[in-house]
Design a protein around this motif. Structure first.
Motif, PDB file in Angstrom:
ATOM      1  N   VAL A 153       0.833  -1.202   0.000  1.00 35.78           N
ATOM      2  CA  VAL A 153       0.000   0.000   0.000  1.00 35.78           C
ATOM      3  C   VAL A 153       0.870   1.255   0.000  1.00 35.78           C
ATOM      4  N   ARG A 177       2.511   2.167  -3.362  1.00 35.27           N
ATOM      5  CA  ARG A 177       1.620   2.775  -4.355  1.00 35.27           C
ATOM      6  C   ARG A 177       1.303   4.232  -4.003  1.00 35.27           C
ATOM      7  N   PHE A 218      -5.523  -1.121  -2.918  1.00 33.47           N
ATOM      8  CA  PHE A 218      -4.419  -0.591  -3.708  1.00 33.47           C
ATOM      9  C   PHE A 218      -4.868   0.548  -4.626  1.00 33.47           C
TER      10      PHE A 218
END
Length: 734
Positions: A298, A301, A507
């Motif tokens: 996570v 990103r 995500f």
């Protein structure tokens, strides 16, 4: 004008704002009864029974207030009788979700004694004095223990629960009652933990049998409800390929920080070195170690964006911002993932936001529960998020949740199943809830490019409103409901040395967290309302499968963020901004201009698009009227020497009463004048808010040529630019 110069947004000046007094509605009428004397005698008998029962409760002497169920006649909505009930000493706390004539109300003991005197005179004196207010009171009842335990199943196995007290108790009363509850459980050798959370919610958690909970709770009238203390979950990614050995990680573009509340970040590895500002550990009690896979994915990103796999060819990663690691997941001695429960997560986010809100404005929650939300049912975690968002001026980004298995024939039966609805805490009213779309596809995929991902949970929200508000890339699935490498999303796994693949709204959310930070960096003086409005207004619509007939915005919301056009005015359009506050005593009019080109050039087609975002105060104990503020909007076009109100078709607007977002657009071909137009706003309130309540809001008004024949920006600046102030963005944030 140099057309290569970035096109700015413009602020509506104060001189374009005017006010008109609102005329409040007149009061209601007296409810007609055939026999007021008999009614009074019945109420006298009922009040006596209730008082006798409450006196026997353990907590009767510890609280100033009594908490009761009261009823109006079946045909009368009790919320419409708020003024009359207030005159009797009652304050409505929460409305019954299934019976419009029932509510839970509080009344002080002194006022209850006075009420009994009023009822006695109403029943016995000539003319039935007080009937104007008392006639509406159908019954007075004790709140039964079964109602407080309605969220639990009657089972013999042990339950981990949270017992909530009424928020109306003062601090001394709260601690006194908590101490006595703890003592009762301690005598039964039951461990407890208690907490007064940031929003005033007071609770105690323990693990015991249903029968024990019932026996204790029935002795406390100050207990509001008892709910299961359930846990949140995340899943693991799949390794895809090694990161380049000679990887270069550039310095971050911005020093802004996003808090990643997740399973932890592998901060010692090359991609994250010097990018994790702080590591906060809040491991569950059963955890023996961290499990940083999901949190690292996570965070990667959020830092590096959606195209993180491009580093395989470039050998370069460029982070936008920094992150703070707030670890709330771990693994137990058997290696299983263990997550926070409701009680601990409420405590954690409250503590973190209170301590860090001045330097961290964005908090990413890529976690959730598998159970779908219900209508007008807000979780306590969502309520905590809403309180923290408004009180501390922060923005929570929450994943909408994943559909882990097929729920029926795809797509209609699959998304039509109740299990496809959001998972808590995605129903939070003030959080930005994020769903997923596919960016890559092939002939074997369930979704095509820019279509909702098969696993992405959908709305509506708990209030029936638009959720998720925003979608971004989170992956795709094949027809076997499996992820494949190229159609998945990419991130870095817990080793910090490998790219991994996974799919999920978990995500998608961190991409939006980065977008929000970019907007905050570009407009550092903007309120959270304006930041959200920028995100929603300029988002690009995304699609759903053609066989789905439900409303589009329950699936992909306003669409996918278009950050470039949020930072600078869109091509051939002109954008006005305004931030302000409104009270319920006055209409507020916002003036703006339409350039003359829409009359002189007949090839044009005028479109006006409006987005309004505000942050209502919420009522944590009244889910049916959770939002306590509403803003209505009406557009007035110039026509001749005056103005004319504009009607907007239902399919061209999003406007759910009491929801904190409004958006509509309208095209015009005739029947309007160019020049000065107005947008009228009005505030409505309910619940505990007073006439002095001020509601902050942000407005974006965009003037567009739907036929794309003229440069609206250039025409507006040339004709009216000197009347408006430029909203300057720090262009580097783009």
């Amino acid at each position: 004008m140099n057309l290569q110069t970035p096109k700015k947004h413009y602020r509506i000046p104060d001189e374009n704002i005017r006010f008109e007094k609102v005329t409040p509605p007149k009061g209601g009428t007296t409810y007609k009864r055939n026999d007021h004397t008999n009614h009074g005698n019945y109420l006298l008998q009922r009040s006596s029974v209730v008082k006798a029962s409450l006196i026997q409760k353990e907590d009767y002497t510890w609280s100033k207030y009594l908490f009761l169920n009261i009823r109006s006649p079946q045909s009368t909505a009790i919320k419409s009788e708020k003024t009359k009930l207030k005159a009797l000493g009652f304050e409505i706390l929460s409305l019954n979700k299934f019976r419009k004539n029932v509510c839970i109300a509080k009344i002080s003991k002194d006022n209850f004694n006075a009420l009994e005197d009023k009822i006695r005179k109403y029943a016995n004196d000539s003319g039935n004095p007080g009937k104007t207010n008392l006639a509406i009171l159908e019954d007075i009842e004790e709140v039964e223990v079964e109602e407080k335990l309605s969220g639990l199943k009657r089972m013999q196995d042990e339950l981990t629960v949270i017992i909530y007290l009424y928020n109306s108790l003062n601090q001394k009363e709260r601690f006194l009652i908590l101490n006595h509850l703890e003592s009762e459980f301690k005598q039964l050798s039951i461990e407890t933990e208690s907490q007064v959370f940031a929003n005033g919610t007071t609770a105690i958690t323990c693990k015991t049998e249903y029968s024990v909970i019932k026996d204790i709770v029935k002795s406390y009238s100050t207990v509001n409800k008892v709910e299961l203390n359930s846990s949140f979950y995340v899943k693991r990614s799949l390794p895809a390929s090694k990161l380049p050995g000679m990887l270069t990680v550039n310095p971050p573009i911005s020093n802004s920080i996003v808090a990643i509340i997740d399973s932890g970040i592998e901060s010692s590895s090359v991609p994250f070195r010097s990018l994790v500002t702080t590591n906060l550990r809040y491991l569950p009690k059963s955890a023996v170690d961290v499990d940083q896979d999901h949190g690292t994915f996570v965070a990667s990103r959020c830092l590096f964006g959606d195209e993180i796999d491009s580093c395989l060819s470039s050998n370069i990663l460029t982070p936008y911002c920094k992150v703070m690691d707030v670890t709330v997941f771990g693994k137990d001695k058997l290696g299983r993932s263990v997550g926070p429960d409701d009680f601990s997560l409420m405590n954690i986010i409250g503590e973190v936001v209170k301590k860090h809100h001045s330097e961290i404005k964005v908090y990413n929650l890529s976690l959730g529960k598998p159970e779908p939300i219900k209508d007008f049912d807000y979780s306590e975690v969502a309520k905590q998020i809403d309180y923290l968002s408004k009180t501390y001026g922060v923005i929570f980004i929450v994943a909408s949740g994943n559909i882990d298995t097929p729920l029926g024939v795809y797509p209609h039966d699959h998304f039509g199943h109740n299990g496809s609805r959001l998972g808590s805490p995605a129903e939070s009213l003030l959080a930005i809830t994020v769903g997923s779309i596919a960016k890559y596809d092939n002939i074997n995929c369930l979704a095509v490019k820019n279509e909702i991902s098969p696993f992405s949970r959908i709305g509506p929200g708990a209030d029936g409103g638009l959720k998720p508000e925003i979608v971004t890339h989170g992956g795709n699935l094949d027809k076997g409901y499996k992820a494949t490498a190229r159609t998945s999303s990419y991130g870095i796994n817990n080793t910090g040395s490998e790219l991994a693949i996974d799919v999920g709204t978990s995500f998608s959310a961190p991409l939006v967290s980065q977008y929000v930070v970019r907007l905050i960096d570009a407009f550092p003086e903007a309120t959270t309302n304006l930041i959200k409005a920028l995100l929603y207004h300029f988002a690009q619509k995304r699609s759903i499968p053609s066989t789905i007939i439900n409303p589009h915005n329950f699936y992909t919301g306003f669409g996918e963020p278009d950050i470039e056009h949020s930072l600078i005015s869109a091509p051939r359009a002109f954008s006005y901004f305004f931030e302000g506050a409104i009270d319920q005593t006055k209409y507020q009019y916002l003036g703006f201009h339409i350039p003359t080109i829409f009359k002189t050039n007949t090839a044009t087609k005028l479109k006006v698009k409006v987005t309004i975002v505000f942050d209502p105060s919420v009522n944590p104990i009244n889910d049916l009227e959770y939002s306590m503020a509403r803003v209505s909007a009406t557009l007035f076009k110039a026509q001749g020497m005056g103005f004319k109100e504009i009607n907007v078709d239902a399919d061209q607007k999003y406007n759910l009463p009491w929801n904190p977002i409004l958006q509509f657009e309208k095209e015009f071909t005739r029947g309007f004048s160019c020049g000065y137009w107005e947008l009228r706003l009005r505030l409505f309130t309910r619940g505990t808010l007073t006439n002095k309540y001020l509601q902050d809001f942000a407005v974006i008004i965009e003037v567009i040529d739907s036929n794309n024949k003229v440069d609206v920006y250039e025409e507006t600046v040339n004709e009216f630019g000197n009347k408006y102030g430029v909203v300057r963005s720090k262009r580097g944030a783009a």
